[in-house]
Structure formats: structure tokens, C-alpha cells
Design an enzyme around this catalytic site. Structure first.
Site, PDB file in Angstrom:
ATOM      1  N   ASP A  54       4.898  -4.845   2.414  1.00 32.28           N
ATOM      2  CA  ASP A  54       5.376  -5.020   1.239  1.00 32.28           C
ATOM      3  C   ASP A  54       6.778  -6.160   1.101  1.00 32.28           C
ATOM      4  OD1 ASP A  54       6.927  -4.612  -1.187  1.00 32.28           O
ATOM      5  OD2 ASP A  54       8.038  -3.035  -0.284  1.00 32.28           O
ATOM      6  N   ASN A  67       8.162  -7.284  -1.558  1.00 31.49           N
ATOM      7  CA  ASN A  67       9.145  -7.366  -2.672  1.00 31.49           C
ATOM      8  C   ASN A  67      10.082  -6.263  -2.626  1.00 31.49           C
ATOM      9  OD1 ASN A  67       7.381  -5.513  -3.675  1.00 31.49           O
ATOM     10  ND2 ASN A  67       7.071  -6.892  -5.638  1.00 31.49           N
ATOM     11  N   ASP A  95       9.500  -3.144  -3.194  1.00 28.58           N
ATOM     12  CA  ASP A  95       9.122  -1.842  -4.203  1.00 28.58           C
ATOM     13  C   ASP A  95       8.714  -0.787  -3.528  1.00 28.58           C
ATOM     14  OD1 ASP A  95       6.790  -2.902  -3.785  1.00 28.58           O
ATOM     15  OD2 ASP A  95       6.046  -3.107  -5.948  1.00 28.58           O
ATOM     16  N   ASP A 137       1.662  -5.588  -0.852  1.00 23.62           N
ATOM     17  CA  ASP A 137       1.331  -6.675  -1.807  1.00 23.62           C
ATOM     18  C   ASP A 137       0.465  -7.647  -1.118  1.00 23.62           C
ATOM     19  OD1 ASP A 137       3.590  -8.020  -1.050  1.00 23.62           O
ATOM     20  OD2 ASP A 137       4.648  -6.569  -2.343  1.00 23.62           O
ATOM     21  N   ASP A 172     -13.906  -4.595  -2.984  1.00 25.58           N
ATOM     22  CA  ASP A 172     -14.344  -3.302  -3.189  1.00 25.58           C
ATOM     23  C   ASP A 172     -14.670  -3.281  -4.588  1.00 25.58           C
ATOM     24  OD1 ASP A 172     -14.629  -0.474  -2.727  1.00 25.58           O
ATOM     25  OD2 ASP A 172     -12.887  -0.549  -1.530  1.00 25.58           O
ATOM     26  N   ASP A 205     -18.789   0.955  -3.592  1.00 30.17           N
ATOM     27  CA  ASP A 205     -18.241   2.285  -3.507  1.00 30.17           C
ATOM     28  C   ASP A 205     -19.201   3.237  -4.235  1.00 30.17           C
ATOM     29  OD1 ASP A 205     -15.772   3.726  -3.063  1.00 30.17           O
ATOM     30  OD2 ASP A 205     -15.999   4.306  -5.165  1.00 30.17           O
ATOM     31  N   GLU A 255     -21.600   1.949   0.484  1.00 30.67           N
ATOM     32  CA  GLU A 255     -20.999   3.194   1.020  1.00 30.67           C
ATOM     33  C   GLU A 255     -22.017   4.260   0.899  1.00 30.67           C
ATOM     34  OE1 GLU A 255     -17.140   6.273   0.555  1.00 30.67           O
ATOM     35  OE2 GLU A 255     -18.157   5.487  -1.330  1.00 30.67           O
ATOM     36  N   HIS A 309     -10.092   4.588   4.970  1.00 28.49           N
ATOM     37  CA  HIS A 309      -9.138   5.075   4.387  1.00 28.49           C
ATOM     38  C   HIS A 309      -9.609   6.493   3.537  1.00 28.49           C
ATOM     39  CE1 HIS A 309     -12.196   3.673   1.722  1.00 28.49           C
ATOM     40  NE2 HIS A 309     -11.786   4.605   0.769  1.00 28.49           N
ATOM     41  N   ASP A 310     -10.574   7.072   4.031  1.00 29.79           N
ATOM     42  CA  ASP A 310     -11.129   8.261   3.768  1.00 29.79           C
ATOM     43  C   ASP A 310     -10.855   9.451   4.825  1.00 29.79           C
ATOM     44  OD1 ASP A 310     -11.621   7.563   1.087  1.00 29.79           O
ATOM     45  OD2 ASP A 310     -13.568   7.031   1.409  1.00 29.79           O
TER      46      ASP A 310
HETATM   47  C1  GLC Z   1     -15.310   6.282  -2.177  1.00 32.27           C
HETATM   48  C2  GLC Z   1     -13.857   5.756  -1.807  1.00 32.27           C
HETATM   49  C3  GLC Z   1     -12.994   6.965  -1.896  1.00 32.27           C
HETATM   50  C4  GLC Z   1     -12.749   7.336  -3.243  1.00 32.27           C
HETATM   51  C5  GLC Z   1     -14.216   7.692  -4.079  1.00 32.27           C
HETATM   52  C6  GLC Z   1     -14.136   7.749  -5.247  1.00 32.27           C
HETATM   53  O1  GLC Z   1     -15.776   7.519  -1.386  1.00 32.27           O
HETATM   54  O2  GLC Z   1     -14.006   5.416  -0.349  1.00 32.27           O
HETATM   55  O3  GLC Z   1     -11.542   6.525  -1.425  1.00 32.27           O
HETATM   56  O4  GLC Z   1     -11.870   8.419  -3.438  1.00 32.27           O
HETATM   57  O5  GLC Z   1     -15.132   6.774  -3.706  1.00 32.27           O
HETATM   58  O6  GLC Z   1     -14.057   6.293  -6.040  1.00 32.27           O
END
Ligand code: GLC
Length: 586
Positions: free
Chosen positions: A58, A60, A62, A66, A135, A236, A290, A357-358
Site C-alpha cells: 500500500d 498511500n 488507505d 495499489d 485476469d 476466469d 481456469e 488466491h482461492d
Molecule cells: C474464479 C476466481 C475466484 C472467483 C470466482 C468467481 O474461480 O479464481 O476467486 O471468486 O472465479 O469469479
């Protein structure tokens, strides 16, 4: 243990050495497709690093990461040796699903900065040899996207057909499962007296890909970003875009096999071929999906070169194994990696990853987060990932061995997926204590905590209040401390990235598993042209022996996360979580 090892024991000191021998002519003549020049691509050789922008840095105060924060850390990114960055969504969005609900695909959410900041960040990465992967979230938009708002207003609106609707006069629509919404995949809109479909949250209506106008809009979005210079796209939830719009009844319980019933719809391949012609080919970019359907054939049909569709896919088998605290056996783990490698040995290309991230943190699910073994186990896992065939994906923080946080009660969760799963479990009457134990272990919120830069307040991530609690262990696990320590997870990661980049064999070499049923060690070879390397990994917290004839041919060590390497005849004694790669003599 050490005293028991006989004098025959040889301790080989680490010697990094590259075999410079040329390929003999007969071997050149028999080069397989997988070793030919046309098979080689930058995105196969790339080492990808995933940045979750709101948790990275970050600039700034907040509390949210970013673009300028990323710009401040460009030296760090370069120091890792990575060659590609995939950044999670940063578009305008009400952030119901942290940006996977886009309300304007061509605008930046102000939280992350401006379009100028974006351009500067991407250009600076590229000038340092780092490609940028965007993405693209187009299975669904946000319900706050202008298209959806208009579509809701009336059936005559030109955007009505941008989404999937079930007119209410036909009665209730056939049940569709939603991954995030316990109430199911349809929601009613009074103004147009119709139900709309959403595979994910209620705020994420599915776009109607059967409508050619929608597809053109998507290509237009992709071209917009390609013209700004992005090098590739991560598509995605892409396997879900095509649907049988007659919406037949699905049998009860079908959602157990979600990808089979909802993935790889009837026209998916036509759309992908169209996208290839419109965007991928003319802009010379690549795209990774994905999801990869529910069979090997599905995956091949998405990514094989002669299909002219996508270029890479990632499937979920690797991570599915690790979703519960009960875990998996190492033999299962090896089987998954081995069968996918075998299927893609000659054609097609996959991503290799164990976290993103999932998912919760890599070291908690596949290694050992205890203070004693966190370092070596994280190093072992990074060695493994960087020595497999496929493009390696590293999620921010895994190069440090960042760990899960403890979140035992539902009140602390903000993630739409966690809350949805909680609602579903309650509805099914599950044991909620047991449910929370599993959620605490596998929730993706574990993997979204702020990056740990140093031991100052908030781990140096922000001067404000971080949007998500910083892991308590940041004083021990952080970039500044690991930078100085030659034996840290971070410096091992850097060495491993360099090793992969210097040795084509680790990218393209044929893989052979050597110890299929061993539940403690994972040993395999990679062969390319006339070279062969051996990878030896101990997945346990105790010494473990590997006895194989191939041990007799061990040559120079290329990497080792310990100072010693113990060999006794045909037996290697691996220390807890030891990871070694060595050349093999002919
Ligand atoms: C994909 C992303 C996930 C998101 C889902 C809905 O699986 O990796 O983070 O919540 O799609 O867009």
C-alpha cells in the site's frame, strides 16, 4: 541417526555445475515433438508470480495495496528472477467478490490507482523482462455493470439478452447450483419479471455467451488491454461460459460433479476458436484457462496447439487433494502429478501450482508450518514446483513460506465464498464445529493476508489500517529478514528460479517417477536430449531413505536445502523435508 551411518557414507558438498556437453547427432535425429523448437514458447519457459493487488503493498496508507505500491517493489520482483506477473482483477467493481465482479471492464477501481499508474507499472515490469498477464472475468459481470442494470429494466432493453433469463410466466426455473449462494443459481427481478442465472454470487450474473454481441464486447475488452500491451490473459471460470439455454432438469446431487454438469458447454470450442482469431492470434498473446473440464480429453481440447483455442490450462486436482485437514497420502499426490504429466507429455501444456488466491497457504496444506520445519518444507515445495514440467505459478508470499492465520469463528470472515459455504453447510444440517475447523484450514482468506515486508508495524504493508489482519508471525517471516539470510526460503526460491531458467531440462524434460508407492519421499527424473537430472524430495519431518540403483550415477548437485547430502551405496538418506536436484552421470 547420524552415528548409525557407516563410514562408507559419502558427504557430497553442494557444487552447482552445468553440463555443457552438446547433443549427439543421433539424439538430435530422434528429438521428440516436445523438444522441437516449434514446441518451445516463452510462456512455457516463464516463471509466473501471482500478485493479489490489494494485499501486496500500500503506497498511500488507505490500507489497500495499489499499483504505486507494486511500482515501489519492482526491484524486489526483479530480484526474484520471475518472468511473468499475473495480477488479480483491479477493475471498477463493487467488490462483492474482491473484484471478480466487474462493473466496468475498461476502468480501474480508484483503490488501485489510475490508468496512468497501471501503464507505468506494466511498462516498468516489461522493461525489466517481466510479462504482464491480465485476469479476464467474463463468465459473469457485476450486477452493477451498466449492461445488467439496463437488462433488468425491461425485456425490450437491448442488454436483456446479454444475460441468461428464465421468464417467470414459465414457472420456477429448473434448479441450478450456485457455488457461492445457498439459495441456488437463479434470482428473481421484478421489473422484468424474470429470473437471472448466476453460477457464483447473486451479485455476479452470468453473461450470455450464446449472444454474438456479448462475445464481441468481450473481444473488444481484450483488445483494449492488448493494445495497452498486456502479454496474456487468465480466463476466469472460463469452462462455464457456454450453456444449454433450454436449461434441462439436472438430477438431484449432480452438483457433486460440478465441472461435468456446468463446464464445457455445447459451443465453448466455437467461441474459443473465434476468440483465438479475433484476439489471441492477431495480438500474439497467450491465454490460460481456469479449469479444464472433467476429463483429460476436455483439457487437451482446450489447449492443444492444433486446436487454436487456448494455450494453457490449470486444473484443480492438485489442490482438491488438500482441501481438508485430514490431508492426503504422498502416493496420491504423486499419482495426480504423474498422471497429468503423462497425459501432456507430447501435446498440450499445463500450469503447475499448489496455491493461489482461492486456497489457503501452500506450507500449511503441503508442508509443515511448525517453526522447526516451516523453512525447509517451504523450500522443498518450491523445489518441487520449479522442477516439474508446466509453467510454474507462485502465489505472493509463498516465496517466504507465509502461513495461514487462525480464524476459528465465522464472524471474522468477509469472503463471499466462505459465507456462502457456511450458509450451505447450515442448510444441509452439517456439524458446524467440524465445518469451521475445515474452513479455518482451507479458507482462501488465509492466503489473502498482507505481504510481510519487514518487522515494522503492519509488516511494512501499510501505514494505515490494513484491510485484512496481518499474520501475527510477520516479525519472524518477512522479506527484510530473509533477504539477509543465505539459507532463507526467499533466497532458496531465488536460486531455484535461476536454476530453472538456466536449465531447459527442468522446463521441457521428460518426467519419470521412480518411487511410486513410497509415502515419504518423491523421487523423479527429468531427461532432455542427452541429459538427465534426479530430483529427491523428503515430504516428512524425519530422515527418510531412498534406495534406488540410479543413486550410483549421482553426479554434481544443482541445489540442496541442507549443507549435507548423505549417500550410502545405493541409498540416499534425506533429512526432514530435504530437497536435492543433481545431475546424473551416464
Ligand atoms: C474464479 C476466481 C475466484 C472467483 C470466482 C468467481 O474461480 O479464481 O476467486 O471468486 O472465479 O469469479
Amino acid at each position: 541417526m547420524k552415528q548409525l551411518i557407516p563410514t562408507l557414507l559419502i558427504i557430497i558438498v553442494i557444487m552447482s555445475c552445468v553440463d555443457k556437453k552438446k547433443t549427439p547427432n543421433n539424439a538430435v535425429a530422434t528429438l521428440k515433438m516436445s523438444q522441437s523448437d516449434s514446441f518451445k514458447k516463452w510462456w512455457k519457459e516463464g516463471v509466473l508470480y501471482q500478485i493479489y493487488p490489494q494485499s501486496f503493498n500500500d503506497s498511500n496508507g488507505d490500507g489497500f495495496g495499489d499499483f504505486r505500491g507494486v511500482i515501489e517493489k519492482l526491484d524486489y520482483l526483479e530480484s526474484l528472477g520471475i518472468t511473468m506477473v499475473w495480477m488479480n482483477p483491479f477493475f471498477e467493481s463493487p467488490l462483492v467478490d474482491n473484484g471478480y465482479d466487474v462493473s466496468n471492464y475498461k476502468a480501474i477501481h480508484p483503490r488501485y490507482g489510475t490508468m496512468e499508474d497501471f501503464q507505468e507499472m506494466m511498462d516498468s515490469m516489461q522493461s525489466r523482462g517481466i510479462k504482464f498477464i491480465l485476469d479476464v472475468v467474463v463468465n459473469h459481470s457485476s450486477n452493477e455493470h451498466e449492461w445488467f442494470k439496463q437488462a433488468c429494466s425491461s425485456r425490450d432493453n437491448k442488454y436483456y439478452d446479454y444475460y441468461h433469463w428464465w421468464p417467470a410466466e414459465k414457472g420456477k426455473p429448473p434448479h441450478r447450483h450456485s457455488l457461492f449462494d445457498p439459495e441456488g443459481g437463479w434470482d428473481y427481478v421484478e421489473a422484468n419479471n424474470s429470473y437471472y442465472l448466476h453460477t457464483f454470487a447473486e451479485a455476479q450474473p452470468d453473461l450470455n455467451w450464446e449472444n454474438p454481441k456479448v462475445r464481441q464486447e468481450v473481444y473488444d475488452i481484450m483488445k483494449f488491454w492488448a493494445e495497452k500491451g498486456v502479454d496474456g490473459f487468465r480466463m476466469d471460470a472460463f469452462q462455464f461460459v457456454s450453456k444449454d439455454t433450454t436449461f434441462p432438469q439436472f438430477p438431484t446431487g449432480h452438483e457433486e460433479n460440478f465441472a461435468k454438469w456446468y463446464g464445457m458447454g455445447p459451443h465453448l470450442h466455437d467461441y474459443l476458436k473465434e476468440m483465438y482469431k479475433e484476439v489471441i492470434e492477431p495480438y500474439d498473446v497467450f491465454a490460460v484457462s481456469e479449469g479444464s473440464g472433467s476429463t483429460f480429453q476436455d483439457a487437451h481440447d482446450l489447449v492443444d496447439a492444433d486446436r487454436n483455442e487456448l494455450q494453457m490450462a490449470y486444473h484443480f486436482d492438485y489442490v482438491t487433494l488438500s482441501r481438508t485437514p485430514e490431508g492426503y497420502t504422498l502416493a496420491d499426490f504423486k499419482e495426480v502429478f504423474t498422471k497429468w504429466d503423462k497425459e501432456f507429455a507430447e501435446e498440450g501444456w499445463l500450469a503447475i501450482f499448489l496455491s493461489n488466491h482461492d486456497n489457503s497457504r501452500l506450507v500449511n496444506r503441503f508442508g509443515n508450518p511448525s517453526p522447526e520445519f516451516r523453512r525447509v518444507s517451504a523450500q522443498m515445495l518450491n523445489t518441487f514446483l520449479m522442477s516439474m514440467r508446466g509453467t510454474t505459478y507462485t502465489y505472493y508470499g509463498d516465496e517466504l513460506g507465509m502461513t495461514n492465520i487462525d480464524m476459528p469463528t465465522i464472524e471474522e470472515y468477509v469472503d463471499v465464498s466462505a459465507l456462502g459455504e457456511y450458509g450451505m453447510a447450515k442448510k444441509r444440517g452439517e456439524d458446524m464445529e467440524e465445518f469451521m475447523r475445515t474452513l479455518n484450514y482451507n479458507s482462501r482468506e488465509n492466503g489473502r493476508t498482507p505481504m510481510q515486508w519487514d518487522d515494522s508495524k503492519n509488516a511494512g504493508f501499510t501505514t494505515g489500517i490494513p484491510w485484512k489482519r496481518v499474520n501475527d508471525n510477520y516479525k519472524d517471516i518477512n522479506v527484510a529478514a530473509q533477504d539477509k539470510d543465505p539459507n532463507s526460503v526467499l533466497n532458496h526460491f531465488r536460486k531455484m528460479v535461476k536454476l530453472r531458467k538456466d536449465h531447459e531440462i527442468l522446463v521441457y524434460g521428460a518426467y519419470e517417477l521412480l518411487d511410486k508407492t513410497n509415502n515419504e519421499t518423491y523421487c523423479f527424473t527429468r531427461s532432455f536430449e542427452d541429459k538427465k537430472v534426479l530430483v529427491l524430495l523428503n515430504f516428512t519431518d524425519h530422515d527418510s531413505n531412498v534406495s534406488l540403483p540410479i543413486v550410483n550415477t549421482i553426479g554434481d548437485l544443482l541445489i540442496n536445502n541442507y549443507n549435507e547430502f548423505m549417500v550410502n551405496g545405493e541409498t540416499v538418506i534425506l533429512k526432514p523435508y530435504q530437497a536435492v536436484i543433481c545431475n546424473l552421470k551416464k
